[in-house]
Design an enzyme around this catalytic site. Structure first.
Site: not given
Ligand code: AMP
Ligand code: TRP
Length: 345
Positions: A210, A115, A207
C-alpha cells in the site's frame, strides 16, 4: 467456556490503497472460509495509528475496507465485520500481552525493522508493540485459525509464543478456575493459495504494498478497467517467452509473479496455466491477464463504489458487528482477569 474449535479471525489495516495482494493473499481466503468456520473480520484501525493518520482519511479508509469485505462476498449477517477500536478488549488485552511478551521476541520482528527503517528512535512505541496488539486481536476471541498473507507469518508465531507463555505462567490458576490445561489455543496460520506473496509489478523482489510510492507497482481495488489493463501492460517482465513448466520460472521473479496472479484470479493450478501459455510471448499473456483481472475485479470495484455512496449503511454494519464481537470478547477478558487475579465485576 471451552476453547472454540472452528473460529477464524483476521484483520486488515485501513491505510488506503487496498490492492491485489490484499485481495488474493487475504480477502479471497476470508470469503472461502465462511463455509466451514465462524468468521470474525476486523478493520484494524488501532494498528493503522501506529503511524500518523489523517483523521478524515482514516474514517474513509475504514469504510472502504468494510465495503471491500462486503463487495468481495463476506456476509456481515452470518459472520462478524467490525472496526477494532470499538471493542475495548483489544487494547486492554494488548496491555496484558505487553507484560507477557519479552523485549527479545519483539526485537526479532522483521516488519518493525522494515517499517522503522533508519528512524528507529523516532518510531512510535505502538509500532514496536504492534504484534502484541495483533495477538490480542486473535486471542480475545480464542480464534483457532488465522488466514493471512506470507508477510504475517512471523507475527503469528509470536501469537503462539504469547499464548503458550500465558498458559504456562498461569497454569495453576487456569486449572484451579476450571479451564483445564490451557486457556488460549495455539492458533494455526492459514497461508494458502498460489498468491500468498504478490510482488510489485515494477520490481519482482519487493512485495506489492500500500505504501509504495509508484501506483504502477500495484493494482488497487479501486482501479478502473483501463487503469488495470495499462498497469499490466507496463508490468516489468523479461524478454523470454513463458516456459511450459514451473522450473522454467526459476530466477524470473517478475514472470513468476504474473503467472501466480493469473492462476489465483482464475482459480487454476500453476501447471495448468503454463500448459496453456507455455511458449507464448508476454504481449499475449498480459492481454489475457488484463481481461481476467478486469472480469474478476470490476464487479467488486463497482459494488464497493455503490456501498461507499451510503456510509450510513456501512456504519450500521460496523456497529452491529462490534456489538456481537464485544459479546464474545468481554467474557474472555473477564476470564483472563479472573485467572490473573485482577479484581473485576
Ligand atoms: P495489511 O494491508 O498490511 O493490513 O494486510 C492485510 C492482509 O493482506 C494481510 O493478511 C497481509 O498478509 C495480506 N497482504 C498484504 N500484502 C500482500 C501481498 N503483497 N501479497 C499477499 N498478501 C498480502
Ligand atoms: N498485522 C496485519 C497486517 O498488517 C493486520 C492484522 C492486525 C491482523 N491484527 C490481525 C491479521 C489479526 C490477522 C489477525 O496485515
Amino acid at each position: 467456556m471451552s476453547i472454540p474449535q472452528n473460529r477464524v479471525f483476521s484483520g486488515v489495516q485501513p491505510t488506503g490503497n487496498l490492492h491485489l495482494g490484499n485481495y488474493l493473499g487475504a480477502i479471497t481466503r476470508f470469503v472461502e472460509l465462511q463455509k466451514d468456520f465462524e468468521c470474525i473480520y476486523c478493520v484494524v484501525d488501532l494498528h493503522a495509528i501506529t503511524v500518523w493518520q489523517d483523521p478524515d482519511t482514516l474514517s474513509a479508509n475504514t469504510r472502504e475496507v468494510t465495503a471491500a469485505f462486503i463487495a468481495s462476498g463476506i456476509d456481515p449477517e452470518k459472520h462478524i465485520i467490525f472496526n477494532q477500536s470499538r471493542v475495548p478488549a483489544h487494547a486492554e488485552l494488548a496491555w496484558i500481552f505487553n507484560c507477557v511478551a519479552r523485549m527479545g521476541w519483539l526485537n526479532r520482528m522483521t516488519q518493525f525493522k522494515e517499517k522503522a527503517g533508519k528512524h528507529r528512535e523516532n518510531a512510535s512505541v505502538g509500532l514496536f508493540s504492534y504484534p502484541n496488539l495483533m495477538a490480542a486481536d486473535i486471542l480475545a476471541y480464542r480464534a483457532t485459525h488465522v488466514p493471512v498473507g506470507e508477510d504475517q507469518k512471523q507475527h503469528l508465531e509470536l501469537t503462539r509464543d504469547i499464548a503458550q507463555k500465558f498458559n504456562t505462567d498461569f497454569a495453576d490458576s487456569i486449572s484451579k478456575n476450571g479451564f483445564g490445561d490451557g486457556y488460549f489455543p495455539l492458533t494455526e496460520p492459514l497461508i494458502q493459495g498460489t498468491a500468498t506473496r504478490v510482488m510489485s509489478l515494477r520490481d519482482g523482489s519487493a512485495k506489492m504494498s500500500k505504501s509504495e510510492a509508484s501506483d504502477y507497482s500495484r493494482i488497487n481495488l479501486t482501479d478502473d478497467a483501463d487503469t488495470i489493463a495499462l498497469k499490466i501492460r507496463k508490468a516489468r517482465t523479461d524478454a523470454e517467452p513463458l516456459p511450459s513448466e514451473m522450473k522454467g520460472l526459476e530466477g524470473r521473479t517478475e514472470a513468476e509473479n504474473l503467472v501466480r496472479i493469473f492462476a489465483a484470479l482464475g482459480d487454476r493450478d500453476l501447471d495448468d496455466v503454463l500448459g496453456e501459455y507455455g511458449g507464448s510471448q508476454f504481449s499475449t499473456f498480459k492481454q489475457a491477464l488484463a481481461d481476467l483481472a478486469v472480469a474478476r475485479l470490476a464487479p467488486i470495484t463497482e459494488e464497493m463504489q455503490r456501498l461507499c455512496a451510503d456510509p450510513g449503511h456501512i456504519d450500521a454494519v460496523l456497529s452491529n458487528g462490534a456489538a456481537r464481537a464485544n459479546a464474545i470478547a468481554a467474557p474472555v477478558l473477564a476470564d483472563i482477569k479472573q485467572i490473573m487475579g485482577l479484581l473485576h465485576d
